[in-house]
Structures are given as structure tokens and as C-alpha cells.
Scaffold this motif. Structure first.
Motif, mmCIF file in Angstrom:
data_model
loop_
_atom_site.group_PDB
_atom_site.id
_atom_site.type_symbol
_atom_site.label_atom_id
_atom_site.label_comp_id
_atom_site.label_asym_id
_atom_site.label_seq_id
_atom_site.Cartn_x
_atom_site.Cartn_y
_atom_site.Cartn_z
ATOM 1 N N TRP A 124 0.665 -0.906 0.138
ATOM 2 C CA TRP A 124 0.010 -0.094 0.120
ATOM 3 C C TRP A 124 0.942 0.880 0.196
ATOM 4 C CZ3 TRP A 124 -1.856 4.368 1.607
ATOM 5 C CH2 TRP A 124 -3.257 4.771 1.750
ATOM 6 N N PHE A 125 1.737 1.278 1.295
ATOM 7 C CA PHE A 125 2.857 2.002 0.840
ATOM 8 C C PHE A 125 3.460 2.527 -0.503
ATOM 9 C CE2 PHE A 125 4.330 4.084 5.089
ATOM 10 C CZ PHE A 125 4.526 5.265 4.535
ATOM 11 N N GLN A 126 3.973 1.522 -1.759
ATOM 12 C CA GLN A 126 4.217 1.882 -2.797
ATOM 13 C C GLN A 126 3.789 2.191 -3.251
ATOM 14 O OE1 GLN A 126 7.601 0.488 -4.002
ATOM 15 N NE2 GLN A 126 6.170 2.396 -5.138
ATOM 16 N N ARG A 127 2.305 1.828 -3.269
ATOM 17 C CA ARG A 127 1.396 2.761 -4.573
ATOM 18 C C ARG A 127 0.859 3.725 -4.414
ATOM 19 N NH1 ARG A 127 -3.569 -1.203 -2.533
ATOM 20 N NH2 ARG A 127 -4.712 0.578 -3.825
ATOM 21 N N LEU A 128 1.679 3.742 -2.375
ATOM 22 C CA LEU A 128 1.030 5.634 -2.170
ATOM 23 C C LEU A 128 2.635 6.314 -2.733
ATOM 24 C CD1 LEU A 128 -0.550 7.688 -0.607
ATOM 25 C CD2 LEU A 128 0.926 7.434 1.563
ATOM 26 N N GLU A 129 3.699 6.231 -3.103
ATOM 27 C CA GLU A 129 4.827 6.697 -3.703
ATOM 28 C C GLU A 129 4.459 6.937 -4.541
ATOM 29 O OE1 GLU A 129 9.525 5.575 -3.406
ATOM 30 O OE2 GLU A 129 7.661 4.671 -2.531
ATOM 31 N N THR A 130 3.692 5.904 -5.305
ATOM 32 C CA THR A 130 3.726 5.987 -6.458
ATOM 33 C C THR A 130 2.990 6.981 -7.228
ATOM 34 O OG1 THR A 130 4.283 3.337 -7.315
ATOM 35 C CG2 THR A 130 3.489 5.014 -9.447
ATOM 36 N N HIS A 131 1.480 6.819 -6.401
ATOM 37 C CA HIS A 131 0.827 8.306 -6.541
ATOM 38 C C HIS A 131 1.215 9.518 -6.236
ATOM 39 C CE1 HIS A 131 -3.351 10.169 -7.746
ATOM 40 N NE2 HIS A 131 -3.305 9.940 -6.180
ATOM 41 N N LEU A 132 1.590 10.183 -5.381
ATOM 42 C CA LEU A 132 1.983 10.899 -4.844
ATOM 43 C C LEU A 132 2.636 11.296 -5.878
ATOM 44 C CD1 LEU A 132 2.303 10.835 -0.917
ATOM 45 C CD2 LEU A 132 0.853 11.670 -3.028
ATOM 46 N N ALA A 133 3.766 10.936 -6.038
ATOM 47 C CA ALA A 133 5.039 11.363 -7.169
ATOM 48 C C ALA A 133 4.196 12.114 -8.532
ATOM 49 C CB ALA A 133 5.686 10.068 -8.149
ATOM 50 N N SER A 134 2.881 11.443 -8.922
ATOM 51 C CA SER A 134 2.016 12.281 -10.158
ATOM 52 C C SER A 134 1.447 13.618 -9.585
ATOM 53 C CB SER A 134 0.637 11.471 -10.722
ATOM 54 O OG SER A 134 0.454 10.745 -9.489
ATOM 55 N N LEU A 135 1.654 13.953 -7.998
ATOM 56 C CA LEU A 135 1.086 15.081 -7.725
ATOM 57 C C LEU A 135 1.693 16.479 -6.753
ATOM 58 C CD1 LEU A 135 -1.975 13.101 -5.620
ATOM 59 C CD2 LEU A 135 -1.755 13.669 -7.807
ATOM 60 N N ILE A 136 3.594 15.752 -7.115
ATOM 61 C CA ILE A 136 4.048 16.469 -5.985
ATOM 62 C C ILE A 136 4.202 17.503 -6.697
ATOM 63 C CG2 ILE A 136 6.570 15.415 -7.064
ATOM 64 C CD1 ILE A 136 6.085 17.148 -3.444
ATOM 65 N N GLU A 137 3.990 17.871 -8.287
ATOM 66 C CA GLU A 137 4.533 18.931 -9.669
ATOM 67 C C GLU A 137 3.761 19.722 -9.642
ATOM 68 O OE1 GLU A 137 7.540 17.932 -12.128
ATOM 69 O OE2 GLU A 137 9.181 16.993 -10.883
ATOM 70 N N LEU A 138 2.220 19.390 -9.318
ATOM 71 C CA LEU A 138 1.104 19.995 -9.668
ATOM 72 C C LEU A 138 1.070 22.175 -9.246
ATOM 73 C CD1 LEU A 138 -1.673 17.867 -8.254
ATOM 74 C CD2 LEU A 138 -0.702 18.523 -10.835
ATOM 75 N N ALA A 139 1.172 22.751 -9.970
ATOM 76 C CA ALA A 139 1.297 24.150 -9.676
ATOM 77 C C ALA A 139 0.160 23.883 -8.452
ATOM 78 C CB ALA A 139 0.187 24.666 -11.239
ATOM 79 N N ASP A 166 7.742 -3.420 16.113
ATOM 80 C CA ASP A 166 6.082 -3.631 15.640
ATOM 81 C C ASP A 166 6.360 -2.405 14.220
ATOM 82 O OD1 ASP A 166 4.178 -1.047 15.261
ATOM 83 O OD2 ASP A 166 3.735 -2.474 17.492
ATOM 84 N N ALA A 167 5.124 -2.882 13.913
ATOM 85 C CA ALA A 167 4.805 -2.977 12.344
ATOM 86 C C ALA A 167 4.986 -0.851 12.234
ATOM 87 C CB ALA A 167 3.605 -3.166 11.795
ATOM 88 N N LEU A 168 4.064 -0.410 13.191
ATOM 89 C CA LEU A 168 4.754 1.023 12.812
ATOM 90 C C LEU A 168 6.138 2.072 13.124
ATOM 91 C CD1 LEU A 168 1.480 0.966 14.099
ATOM 92 C CD2 LEU A 168 1.620 2.621 14.364
ATOM 93 N N PHE A 169 7.023 0.824 13.485
ATOM 94 C CA PHE A 169 8.136 1.646 13.449
ATOM 95 C C PHE A 169 9.042 0.571 12.797
ATOM 96 C CE2 PHE A 169 11.690 3.213 16.770
ATOM 97 C CZ PHE A 169 11.270 4.598 16.191
ATOM 98 N N ALA A 170 9.064 -0.456 12.118
ATOM 99 C CA ALA A 170 9.416 -0.998 11.358
ATOM 100 C C ALA A 170 10.871 -0.004 10.910
ATOM 101 C CB ALA A 170 9.065 -1.987 10.683
ATOM 102 N N PRO A 171 11.834 -0.986 9.578
ATOM 103 C CA PRO A 171 12.688 0.373 9.346
ATOM 104 C C PRO A 171 12.082 0.508 7.834
ATOM 105 C CG PRO A 171 14.210 -1.462 10.616
ATOM 106 C CD PRO A 171 12.552 -1.523 10.689
ATOM 107 N N GLU A 172 11.661 -1.049 7.464
ATOM 108 C CA GLU A 172 11.054 -0.674 5.959
ATOM 109 C C GLU A 172 10.373 0.383 5.703
ATOM 110 O OE1 GLU A 172 10.969 -5.093 6.700
ATOM 111 O OE2 GLU A 172 11.166 -3.469 7.817
ATOM 112 N N VAL A 173 9.502 0.379 6.804
ATOM 113 C CA VAL A 173 7.625 1.341 6.893
ATOM 114 C C VAL A 173 8.147 2.730 7.015
ATOM 115 C CG1 VAL A 173 6.134 2.273 8.209
ATOM 116 C CG2 VAL A 173 6.484 -0.283 7.768
#
Length: 269
Positions: A124-139, A166-173
Motif C-alpha cells: 500500500w505504501f508503494q502504491r501511495l509513493e507511486t501516486h504521490l509522485a504524480s502530484l508533487i509537481e502540480l501547480a 512494531d510494524a509502525l516503527f519497522a525500518p522498511e516503513v
């Protein structure tokens, strides 16, 4: 423009708390998470009576996100993250409001770790990262707000040594969160309070709130246009001390009317 995020932990059961806070704090735009209500059980009339327009993405018993506005119509642009047609969980809603794009999210918890739930969180985090990459440069200004279920650094958690597994503090997260910052997103709280101890969540037991034994897991991320207008970023801890309240506190920012006015606006809470 005052924009807030608030995990209400059950909108119908905590509705008196939410309405009290809306009347007290008067945010202009609000992102709500963990509605725990199906689509037809959202308290739309009570929200409208409080002066807010609303769109929501409900789910029975779990999850659920909503956007509220008292500064103009909400034009929904997305419901759910792209990238997985089988994901039916109500965790993301996005809309254009008053000249800006606002997204509300409730990222999966992911516990226990390791587990299928943790794997889903990372995907889910990876999907969020991909989607936010399309929003970061909006005017236009873009604000991504919600319960990210991640403490980005040791500074964001009381007794970090107790949370290493804990999953909230995992290095990957934590790495996934910092990859969002590497795209150019600004963590509003840390931008204005780089060295302060600030939490947004406290467990109900063992007097965690009274001892300030908390976590910072609710975040507002801003694209460069929104970051240029940022004047304040705070946690409103007052509702956390009320009866029958959420275990989260609202987090809010203030954006100036025009870029380049940082520090010029000093509204109260």
C-alpha cells in the motif's frame, strides 16, 4: 486556510466529540480517518448542520475516510489508491477544494510483523509513493493528510526501544515514509518544529496521555506550493482529554493566502 487531520476512531460513537471540536477549532478543511461506518451510516446531516460540506468513503466496522469543507464545494478526484483493483479497503479519498488538492488517507497498521498484513502495508505504501509522485509537481497547493501509521524517527515515539519490532516503527516503513520526503514533500510539523517532542496518539491505558507517552503517526505532507504558504503546524491536544474521545488528537496547519508569507499569520487554535 486552516486544514486539519483527525482520526476519530468511530465517527458515530465519537460524534459529540467531533462536533464539539469543530465548533471550538473552526478548521476550514478537515480530513477524517477510521470512520468505522458503512457509506449509508455517515452522519451527513449532523456534519452539514455544523456548517460543513462532506464527501466520504465508508466501510462497515473498519477503516473509512472523509473530507469536510466549510470554504467551498468539494470536487472529488479519486476514491481509493490506484494500482490494485482487488483492494476494497476504504483508505484514500482525494478532492479539489478552494483552489487546492487535498488527499485524506488511513494507511494500514501492518501488525503483526512479519505477516500478510505487514506485506499489505508495504504494498500500500508503494502504491501511495507511486501516486504521490504524480502530484508533487502540480501547480496548485497539494496537502496529503491522515493517519500514516508510521513514526518516522526516534524523536516521534516515546521509549523507541520498546517499538523496534512494531510494524509502525519497522525500518522498511520508516524508509518508505522518507522516500515520500525525498520526492519533495514537506512534513509540516517537523518543518516548523524540528526539535520538539510532539505526539498525536496516546493509548487509552496506563495513563499514556497524562504521562505524554505517545506517538507521532498523524502527518500532513505538503508539496512545494503548499509548503511555501505554511505559517503554522500544531497538534490540538484538547480533545484527547475529553470523555469518550479518540486516542488520536487533531493535527492542523495554517496556509497563508499567498506564497512567501511564512510566519506572517499567527491565528489562535
Amino acid at each position: 486556510m486552516k486544514i486539519a487531520t483527525y482520526n476519530v476512531n468511530g465517527i458515530n460513537g465519537r460524534l459529540p466529540v467531533l462536533l464539539r471540536w469543530l465548533d471550538l477549532a473552526k478548521p476550514d478543511i478537515v480530513c477524517l480517518q477510521e470512520l468505522k461506518a458503512p457509506q449509508d451510516r455517515f452522519p451527513g446531516k449532523a456534519i452539514r448542520d455544523a456548517g460543513y460540506d462532506a464527501v466520504w468513503h465508508g466501510q462497515s466496522r473498519w477503516n473509512g475516510v472523509a473530507l469536510l469543507s466549510r470554504v467551498g464545494a468539494i470536487h472529488e478526484t479519486r476514491r481509493g489508491l490506484p494500482g490494485d483493483p482487488d483492494d476494497m479497503q476504504s483508505r484514500y479519498i482525494e478532492a479539489a477544494v478552494n483552489g487546492m488538492l487535498v488527499a485524506c488517507l488511513y494507511l494500514p497498521n501492518g501488525n503483526p510483523r512479519p505477516s500478510a498484513k505487514f506485506d499489505f502495508k508495504l504494498r500500500w505504501f508503494q502504491r501511495l509513493e507511486t501516486h504521490l509522485a504524480s502530484l508533487i509537481e502540480l501547480a496548485a497547493p497539494v496537502v496529503i493528510a491522515g493517519d500514516f501509521n508510521v513514526m518516522p524517527t526516534d524523536q516521534d515515539v516515546y521509549a523507541p526501544e520498546r517499538w523496534r519490532e512494531d510494524a509502525l516503527f519497522a525500518p522498511e516503513v520508516k524508509h518508505a515514509y522518507h522516500r515520500l520526503l525525498d520526492q519533495g514533500w514537506t512534513d509540516a510539523i517537523r518543518d516548523l518544529h524540528p526539535h520538539d517532542t510532539i505526539y498525536t496518539f496516546w493509548k487509552y491505558w496506563r495513563g499514556a496521555f497524562e504521562r505524554n507517552a505517545g506517538l507521532r503517526i498523524d502527518h500532513l505532507l505538503l508539496n512545494p506550493q503548499a509548503a511555501a504558504q505554511l505559517t503554522r503546524a500544531e497538534v490540538d491536544t484538547r480533545p484527547r482529554g475529553w470523555e469518550k474521545t479518540s486516542d488520536h488528537a487533531p493535527v492542523w496547519i495554517n496556509l497563508a493566502e499567498a506564497p512567501g508569507e511564512r510566519g506572517s499569520d499567527k491565528p489562535g487554535i
